[in-house]
Design a protein around this motif. Structure first.
Motif, mmCIF file in Angstrom:
data_model
loop_
_atom_site.group_PDB
_atom_site.id
_atom_site.type_symbol
_atom_site.label_atom_id
_atom_site.label_comp_id
_atom_site.label_asym_id
_atom_site.label_seq_id
_atom_site.Cartn_x
_atom_site.Cartn_y
_atom_site.Cartn_z
ATOM 1 N N TYR A 43 59.534 79.961 92.319
ATOM 2 C CA TYR A 43 59.025 79.029 91.084
ATOM 3 C C TYR A 43 57.837 79.193 90.517
ATOM 4 O O TYR A 43 56.644 79.554 91.407
ATOM 5 N N THR A 44 57.736 78.703 89.440
ATOM 6 C CA THR A 44 56.272 78.893 88.645
ATOM 7 C C THR A 44 55.536 77.299 89.169
ATOM 8 O O THR A 44 56.237 76.338 89.550
ATOM 9 N N SER A 45 54.205 77.144 89.124
ATOM 10 C CA SER A 45 53.720 76.013 88.863
ATOM 11 C C SER A 45 54.083 74.964 87.830
ATOM 12 O O SER A 45 54.601 75.668 86.874
ATOM 13 N N ALA A 46 53.942 73.601 87.923
ATOM 14 C CA ALA A 46 54.304 72.723 86.850
ATOM 15 C C ALA A 46 53.147 73.160 85.803
ATOM 16 O O ALA A 46 51.723 73.138 86.030
ATOM 17 N N MET A 68 55.987 65.267 79.954
ATOM 18 C CA MET A 68 56.492 66.530 80.578
ATOM 19 C C MET A 68 55.564 67.278 81.034
ATOM 20 O O MET A 68 54.253 67.797 80.882
ATOM 21 N N LYS A 69 56.026 67.723 82.325
ATOM 22 C CA LYS A 69 55.282 68.798 83.368
ATOM 23 C C LYS A 69 56.288 69.495 83.664
ATOM 24 O O LYS A 69 56.951 69.409 84.834
ATOM 25 N N VAL A 70 56.605 70.685 83.091
ATOM 26 C CA VAL A 70 57.650 71.593 83.338
ATOM 27 C C VAL A 70 57.324 72.836 84.303
ATOM 28 O O VAL A 70 56.238 73.470 83.962
ATOM 29 N N TYR A 71 58.386 73.173 85.117
ATOM 30 C CA TYR A 71 58.126 74.219 85.867
ATOM 31 C C TYR A 71 59.472 75.159 85.663
ATOM 32 O O TYR A 71 60.488 74.486 85.105
ATOM 33 N N ALA A 72 59.441 76.310 86.130
ATOM 34 C CA ALA A 72 60.697 77.053 85.889
ATOM 35 C C ALA A 72 61.045 77.699 87.523
ATOM 36 O O ALA A 72 60.118 77.891 88.451
ATOM 37 N N LYS A 73 62.252 77.705 87.565
ATOM 38 C CA LYS A 73 63.046 78.303 88.661
ATOM 39 C C LYS A 73 63.880 79.620 88.233
ATOM 40 O O LYS A 73 64.675 79.510 87.522
ATOM 41 N N VAL A 74 63.295 80.814 88.922
ATOM 42 C CA VAL A 74 63.934 82.154 88.555
ATOM 43 C C VAL A 74 64.634 82.492 89.733
ATOM 44 O O VAL A 74 64.172 82.720 90.833
ATOM 45 N N SER A 75 65.851 83.022 89.431
ATOM 46 C CA SER A 75 66.830 83.456 90.515
ATOM 47 C C SER A 75 67.239 84.948 90.092
ATOM 48 O O SER A 75 68.107 85.193 89.278
ATOM 49 N N LEU A 118 64.838 75.326 83.919
ATOM 50 C CA LEU A 118 63.550 74.690 83.779
ATOM 51 C C LEU A 118 63.646 73.114 84.233
ATOM 52 O O LEU A 118 64.752 72.529 83.790
ATOM 53 N N PHE A 119 62.730 72.539 84.621
ATOM 54 C CA PHE A 119 62.810 71.229 85.275
ATOM 55 C C PHE A 119 61.460 70.630 84.819
ATOM 56 O O PHE A 119 60.503 71.119 84.907
ATOM 57 N N CYS A 120 61.713 69.125 84.742
ATOM 58 C CA CYS A 120 60.471 68.329 84.492
ATOM 59 C C CYS A 120 60.060 67.709 85.795
ATOM 60 O O CYS A 120 60.841 67.021 86.495
ATOM 61 N N GLN A 121 58.914 68.069 86.197
ATOM 62 C CA GLN A 121 58.447 67.435 87.442
ATOM 63 C C GLN A 121 57.932 66.121 87.369
ATOM 64 O O GLN A 121 57.612 65.500 86.377
ATOM 65 N N ARG A 122 58.689 65.032 88.239
ATOM 66 C CA ARG A 122 58.560 63.510 88.346
ATOM 67 C C ARG A 122 57.898 63.199 89.621
ATOM 68 O O ARG A 122 58.380 63.882 90.741
ATOM 69 N N SER A 123 57.129 62.310 89.796
ATOM 70 C CA SER A 123 56.511 61.878 90.998
ATOM 71 C C SER A 123 57.166 60.771 91.532
ATOM 72 O O SER A 123 57.091 60.876 92.859
ATOM 73 N N ARG A 124 58.012 59.859 90.901
ATOM 74 C CA ARG A 124 58.588 58.766 91.537
ATOM 75 C C ARG A 124 60.233 58.809 91.803
ATOM 76 O O ARG A 124 60.710 58.182 92.248
ATOM 77 N N LYS A 178 53.128 70.110 77.894
ATOM 78 C CA LYS A 178 54.020 69.043 77.733
ATOM 79 C C LYS A 178 55.338 70.016 77.196
ATOM 80 O O LYS A 178 56.115 70.660 78.053
ATOM 81 N N THR A 179 56.044 69.728 76.011
ATOM 82 C CA THR A 179 57.296 70.323 75.557
ATOM 83 C C THR A 179 57.076 71.942 75.155
ATOM 84 O O THR A 179 58.084 72.701 74.759
#
Length: 147
Positions: free
Chosen positions: A39-42, A25-32, A76-82, A47-48
């Motif tokens: 957005y935060t950085s991941a 898990m590489k989690v970042y946040a989107k605040v609206s 919250l989102f988990c960053q994925r590369s593929r 991890k969790t």
């Protein structure tokens, strides 16, 4: 329109559900808040139980400050590369601008798992003292001033 700075700090999340089948898990946040998203950085390490300690500055209309509350959303989102980043959970809030201190709330999901908890989120916020006058310029004309 009169407005104020509103400082929102997203500290951390804990006990998030691991939404990855492979990888970490590489989690970042989107605040609206107030119609704007930041957005935060991941967090690549925790991890969790991600930690961001990131402060954002939003401009909130004074009318919402006077009313004493306004909506906010944290996703919250988990960053994925593929492939596309994976949704982890969210928190819909009604912020009270004059509240001082840290808050911790449970995260939920907006899918079939709505009733379940998916960890917690810790944040704080602070209202700026200075009142700003924000001018809305609906006509954006560009003039060439060659003399």
């Amino acid at each position: 329109m009169e407005a104020r700075y509103f400082y929102f700090t997203i500290h951390s999340a804990s006990n998030l559900k691991d939404v990855r089948k492979l990888g970490e898990m590489k989690v970042y946040a989107k605040v609206s808040i107030a119609g704007k998203s930041k957005y935060t950085s991941a967090d690549l390490v925790n991890k969790t139980n991600p930690v961001w300690n990131t402060t954002f500055c939003f401009i909130v209309p004074e009318v919402d400050i006077i009313r004493g509350e306004f909506p906010a959303k944290i996703e919250l989102f988990c960053q994925r590369s593929r492939s596309h980043d994976k949704y982890v959970g969210e928190l819909d809030l009604i912020l009270r601008p004059f509240y001082i201190g840290e808050c911790t709330f449970p995260l939920h999901r907006n899918d079939s798992n709505q009733g379940k908890r998916f960890g917690t989120l810790k944040f704080s916020h602070e209202l700026g003292d200075e009142v700003l006058v924000v001018v809305s310029n609906s006509s954006s004309s560009t003039e060439d001033s060659n003399a």
